[in-house]
Scaffold this active site. Structure first.
Site, mmCIF file in Angstrom:
data_model
loop_
_atom_site.group_PDB
_atom_site.id
_atom_site.type_symbol
_atom_site.label_atom_id
_atom_site.label_comp_id
_atom_site.label_asym_id
_atom_site.label_seq_id
_atom_site.Cartn_x
_atom_site.Cartn_y
_atom_site.Cartn_z
ATOM 1 N N ASP A 1 0.814 -1.206 0.000
ATOM 2 C CA ASP A 1 0.000 0.000 0.000
ATOM 3 C C ASP A 1 0.849 1.259 0.000
ATOM 4 O O ASP A 1 2.077 1.209 0.148
ATOM 5 C CB ASP A 1 -0.898 0.025 1.250
ATOM 6 C CG ASP A 1 -2.014 -1.001 1.186
ATOM 7 O OD1 ASP A 1 -2.348 -1.451 0.078
ATOM 8 O OD2 ASP A 1 -2.565 -1.337 2.256
ATOM 9 N N TYR B 1 7.465 -10.288 5.733
ATOM 10 C CA TYR B 1 7.363 -8.864 6.049
ATOM 11 C C TYR B 1 8.021 -8.605 7.395
ATOM 12 O O TYR B 1 7.989 -9.464 8.288
ATOM 13 C CB TYR B 1 5.900 -8.415 6.149
ATOM 14 C CG TYR B 1 5.192 -8.247 4.832
ATOM 15 C CD1 TYR B 1 5.121 -6.997 4.215
ATOM 16 C CD2 TYR B 1 4.580 -9.329 4.203
ATOM 17 C CE1 TYR B 1 4.452 -6.830 3.003
ATOM 18 C CE2 TYR B 1 3.913 -9.171 2.986
ATOM 19 C CZ TYR B 1 3.855 -7.918 2.401
ATOM 20 O OH TYR B 1 3.204 -7.765 1.208
#
Length: 292
Positions: free
Chosen positions: A60, A124
């Site tokens: 994002d 991540y």
């Protein structure tokens, strides 16, 4: 006769603050995606057919990548040889030099290879900074690269207990944000790894007297839901702050309802980094014969 295209896998990194995300957007918007810049750079290679980057992992606006990946097909004009990996790497980076985007590595791959669907897992990391009473106390070199929740310290042991409930295969409906893909996407995911470890800041040894603490939360799974990592981080930090108990994490999982997630608990994008996309080494064999 037009020769078949050559497929390449590229690994790339970016500083995500100035982009709308990794995926392409309409070029007339005030913020565009990383993909817009990758494809603009690739057009300088003079392909016969416009080059499309097929991104493996969406991120994002404001999210960074130490290493994302994408595959692309290149049709060269008749008589032109295929690019070798180094030529492609240097050429793309030359045309990306004005942007905080860098190609890290290039592999020639088989035509059946897909950057998204051939991935074995994705990892991540999320960076936390503790010890700031106010956002103005965040070191200038860490701005947009971490989250500094209020409070001097976290109960890391409680966070680690809570993380155990998230490991394994679950319905993560509570830990995803709703978007247009929600009705078509299974909420079941398998968390392969969650680690919470002390970390370091940029040149932080020069200001140790400030008593700041850096932490990294690592998450590995084959795939993640929309904003799943940021929701998991926010919930774990709430446990570390004493706002939630580890058992609350289990209860949230069992609710299987995105609306049950505590309001305003999702971690901001700035501390999130896509660390790596993992593949089978055999898929990255650079001795792929032409046309394969």
């Amino acid at each position: 006769m037009v020769s078949p295209p050559t497929r390449y896998l590229v690994f790339f990194q970016y500083f995500g603050t100035k982009y709308s995300g990794v995926m392409e957007t309409l070029s007339d918007q005030s913020m565009v995606g990383v993909q817009n810049h990758l494809e603009k750079a690739a057009q300088n290679l003079k392909p016969v057919v416009p080059i499309k980057f097929h991104i493996s992992s969406r991120t994002d606006a404001g999210v960074h990548a130490l290493c994302n990946s994408a595959h692309l097909d290149i049709h060269r004009a008749p008589g032109k040889p295929d690019f070798n990996e180094k030529q492609l790497l240097y050429s793309l980076n030359y045309h990306l030099k004005a942007e905080p985007i860098r190609i890290l590595n290039v592999h020639r791959v088989a035509s059946s290879f897909h950057a998204r669907f051939s991935a074995l897992s994705r990892t991540y990391i999320y960076r936390l900074l503790m010890g700031c009473a106010h956002h103005s106390e965040i070191p200038v070199f860490e701005r947009d690269l971490c989250w500094a929740p209020r409070g001097r310290c976290l109960n890391v042991a409680a966070m680690q207990d809570a993380a155990q409930f998230l490991l394994g295969t679950h319905d993560f409906s509570t830990f995803r944000s709703l978007n247009s893909e929600t009705p078509f996407q299974s909420p079941v995911r398998t968390m392969l790894q969650i680690d919470i470890q002390p970390s370091s800041g940029f040149l932080a040894h020069h200001y140790e007297h400030r008593g700041l603490e850096f932490w990294e939360l690592k998450f590995r799974s084959r795939a993640f839901l929309y904003r799943q990592v940021r929701r998991m981080v926010g919930a774990l930090v709430a446990v570390g702050q004493g706002k939630l108990t580890p058992q609350h994490i289990q209860e949230l999982l069992e609710m299987k309802d995105a609306r049950a997630f505590p309001p305003n608990a999702m971690a901001p994008p700035s501390g999130l980094f896509l660390k790596s996309v993992e593949y089978n080494e055999a898929d990255l064999d650079t001795t792929v014969p032409p046309g394969e």
